[in-house]
Design an enzyme around this catalytic site. Structure first.
Site, PDB file in Angstrom:
ATOM      1  N   SER A 198     -10.357  -5.711   9.975  1.00 22.47           N
ATOM      2  CA  SER A 198     -11.673  -5.159   9.671  1.00 22.47           C
ATOM      3  C   SER A 198     -12.431  -6.168   8.979  1.00 22.47           C
ATOM      4  CB  SER A 198     -11.083  -3.926   8.483  1.00 22.47           C
ATOM      5  OG  SER A 198     -10.683  -2.784   8.938  1.00 22.47           O
ATOM      6  N   ARG A 218       2.324   1.373  10.326  1.00 21.36           N
ATOM      7  CA  ARG A 218       1.965   1.654   9.079  1.00 21.36           C
ATOM      8  C   ARG A 218       3.092   1.756   8.005  1.00 21.36           C
ATOM      9  NH1 ARG A 218      -2.952   3.859   7.698  1.00 21.36           N
ATOM     10  NH2 ARG A 218      -3.376   4.431   9.960  1.00 21.36           N
ATOM     11  N   ARG A 276       2.153  -5.435  11.878  1.00 21.09           N
ATOM     12  CA  ARG A 276       1.390  -4.757  12.779  1.00 21.09           C
ATOM     13  C   ARG A 276       1.070  -5.395  14.392  1.00 21.09           C
ATOM     14  NH1 ARG A 276      -3.525  -0.752  11.365  1.00 21.09           N
ATOM     15  NH2 ARG A 276      -1.831   0.048  10.066  1.00 21.09           N
ATOM     16  N   GLU A 299      -6.045  -0.356  15.231  1.00 21.02           N
ATOM     17  CA  GLU A 299      -6.690  -1.235  14.307  1.00 21.02           C
ATOM     18  C   GLU A 299      -5.839  -2.175  13.903  1.00 21.02           C
ATOM     19  OE1 GLU A 299      -7.952  -1.570   9.672  1.00 21.02           O
ATOM     20  OE2 GLU A 299      -8.392   0.616  10.858  1.00 21.02           O
ATOM     21  N   ARG A 325       0.876  -1.154   0.088  1.00 18.42           N
ATOM     22  CA  ARG A 325       0.107   0.047  -0.038  1.00 18.42           C
ATOM     23  C   ARG A 325       1.044   1.233   0.027  1.00 18.42           C
ATOM     24  NH1 ARG A 325      -4.759  -1.890   4.405  1.00 18.42           N
ATOM     25  NH2 ARG A 325      -5.395  -3.493   3.141  1.00 18.42           N
TER      26      ARG A 325
END
Length: 420
Positions: A350, A273, A388, A347, A258
C-alpha cells in the site's frame, strides 16, 4: 490533522470527505466548539491584559483607590480561573473532534465504498498456466517442512505459525533483498521500536480511529505497532528540520502486530491474514509541495514494483477509492500480487501520501531557506511484507513435482536454485 482555518472555510468539503471515507465526525459541532474556544481565549487574554494594567496602577495608587484596584484584580483572577476551567473542557472536546477529521483526497480519487470499487491502473506479468493441479502455499510448505501452523496455534492462538527450515530462510531472504534494493536508492536502513507510546500512534493517524486493531501492553501503557511507518514517521517528532536536508528517505525493518478485529471468516486461510508478520517499510519526509509529494509517491510505488519484478511475480496496481482509504491519506495505490490458490490478486503493498496530515500531529516542521516555518509532507509504502509475500512466491514458482523455483534475485540469499 488539518488546519482549523481550512476546516472553517471548507465545511461542505470536509462533510463530503467524511461521508466518502466513512468517518464519523460531527463537523458542525467542531465549528461550534471552535467558535467557543476562540471566544474563551480572547476573553482570557483581555482579562489578563486588564489584570496586568491594574497591577501596574496598584504600585502608585493609595488609599481607597489602591483597595479598589486590588479588589478588582482579585475579581479578574476569579474570572480568569472560571474561564480557564471552561476552556480546558472545550479544548478537550475540540482536540477529540479535530483528531477525527479526515483529509480530503485528490480530485482524481475514485469515489467508492470498499476495495471492490478500486480502479485498476495496470497489470505486469501473466499469471502462470499450470499443466498440473497446483498446490496451495500451506500444502507446499508442509510438504517441505517450512511451516508448522498447528503448533503455532497451540502456543500463540489463532492465526499463529512457526516458519521452519527453508520457510524461515526464505522469509529472511525477501526481507534482506528488499532492504538491499532500497539501500541502492539512498534509503537509510533502520531497525525501529515496535513498542511505542500513544503519541506515535496518534501522530501517525492510527489513533483514535484505528485503536481497536492495536495491541495494548497495559502495564507499561505502550502499544505494539502494525507497521514500521509509525516509528519512522515519529522519528523526528517535535523537530524543526532544514529545507536542505529534505527529502529524507527511510527503510524501516520491524515485526508488526495487528489484532485484525472484524476479519473473522475473511482471508484467514494459511498465512494471508495473521497477527504477527515482518515488514520493510518505506517512509519519505519531504517539503510542503504537492508536485514533490506526487513525484515521490510514484517513486515509492516504482520501488515496490521493482522488488516484485525481481521476485518474478505477476501483479497489478490499483488506485484506491475513498471508502478504502485511511483517514489521513490523500492519494493511495495498492499493489496486488497474483496468488494461484485464491484465483485472484491479493494485496501485498500500500502506497500512501498524507500531505501535512501526519506532520501537524507530530509537530514536524522544516525551515525554508527564507526562514519561514512549514509543516512537512509524509509518504509511505510497503517494500515487502512476509509471510504474505511467501504465498505468491511459493505458489507461482512451484513445479509439478512439488519443488519451488527460487527467483534468480533471491538465489544469492538462499544459496540454491530450488526448494525441495
Amino acid at each position: 490533522m488539518l488546519d482549523i482555518s481550512f476546516i472553517r472555510e471548507n465545511v461542505d468539503l470536509i462533510k463530503e470527505t467524511a461521508r466518502n471515507k466513512g468517518v464519523d465526525v460531527d463537523v458542525d459541532r467542531l465549528v461550534l466548539v471552535d467558535g467557543r474556544r476562540r471566544e474563551l481565549i480572547q476573553s482570557v487574554e483581555r482579562l489578563q491584559q486588564e489584570r496586568n494594567a491594574n497591577s501596574k496602577l496598584v504600585k502608585s495608587a493609595k488609599g481607597e483607590e489602591k483597595d479598589r484596584l486590588i479588589e478588582r484584580t482579585k475579581g479578574i483572577n476569579q474570572q480568569i480561573k472560571e474561564l480557564e476551567a471552561e476552556l480546558e473542557k472545550v479544548m478537550t472536546e475540540y482536540q477529540e473532534l479535530m483528531l477525527r477529521v479526515p483529509n480530503p483526497p485528490t480530485p482524481d480519487t475514485p469515489v467508492g465504498e470498499d476495495d471492490s470499487d478500486n480502479v485498476e491502473v495496470k497489470r505486469v506479468g501473466e499469471p502462470p498456466q499450470f499443466p498440473f493441479t497446483p498446490r496451495n502455499h500451506v500444502e507446499l510448505m508442509e510438504m517441505h517442512r517450512m511451516v508448522d501452523i498447528e503448533r503455532g496455534v497451540k502456543v500463540a492462538g489463532s492465526r499463529s505459525y512457526y516458519l521452519i527450515n527453508d520457510g524461515a530462510l526464505l522469509h529472511r531472504a525477501v526481507i534482506q533483498f528488499a532492504l538491499d534494493q532500497l539501500g541502492k536508492k539512498g534509503f537509510t536502513p533502520m531497525v525501529v521500536p515496535v513498542l511505542v507510546n500513544e503519541m506515535a500512534l496518534v501522530g501517525t493517524g492510527y489513533f483514535p480511529l484505528g485503536a481497536e486493531q492495536t495491541y495494548h501492553v497495559e502495564k507499561e501503557d505502550k502499544y505494539l505497532v502494525g507497521t514500521a511507518e509509525v516509528s519512522l514517521a515519529s522519528y523526528h517528532y517535535g523537530e524543526i528540520l532544514t529545507e536542505g536536508e529534505l527529502p529524507k528517505r527511510y527503510a524501516g525493518v520491524s515485526d508488526c502486530f495487528r489484532r485484525e478485529v472484524g476479519s473473522a471468516g475473511r482471508d484467514v486461510f494459511g498465512l494471508y491474514r495473521v497477527h504477527q508478520f515482518s515488514k520493510v517499510e518505506q517512509v519519505i519526509i519531504c517539503r510542503n509541495d504537492e508536485e514533490e509529494s506526487k513525484r515521490l509517491h510514484y517513486e515509492l510505488l516504482q520501488n515496490a514494483e521493482e522488488i516484485l519484478q525481481g521476485l518474478e511475480l505477476p501483479y497489478r496496481v490499483v488506485q484506491v477509492c475513498t471508502g478504502d482509504m485511511g483517514q489521513g491519506q490523500i492519494r493511495k495505490h495498492d499493489i496486488e500480487t497474483w496468488m494461484p490458490s485464491r484465483g485472484n490478486y491479493g494485496e501485498t503493498h500500500s502506497c500512501s501520501t498524507f500531505h501535512d496530515f501526519q506532520a501537524r500531529r507530530l509537530k514536524l516542521r522544516y525551515r525554508e531557506d527564507n526562514g519561514e516555518l512549514k509543516y512537512c509532507h509524509t509518504l509511505n509504502n510497503t517494500a515487502i511484507a512476509s509471510p504474505r509475500i511467501l504465498i505468491a512466491l511459493l505458489e507461482n514458482h512451484q513445479t509439478e513435482d512439488g519443488r519451488i523455483r527460487i527467483p534468480e534475485a533471491l538465489q544469492p540469499y538462499m544459496g540454491k536454485e530450488f526448494i525441495g
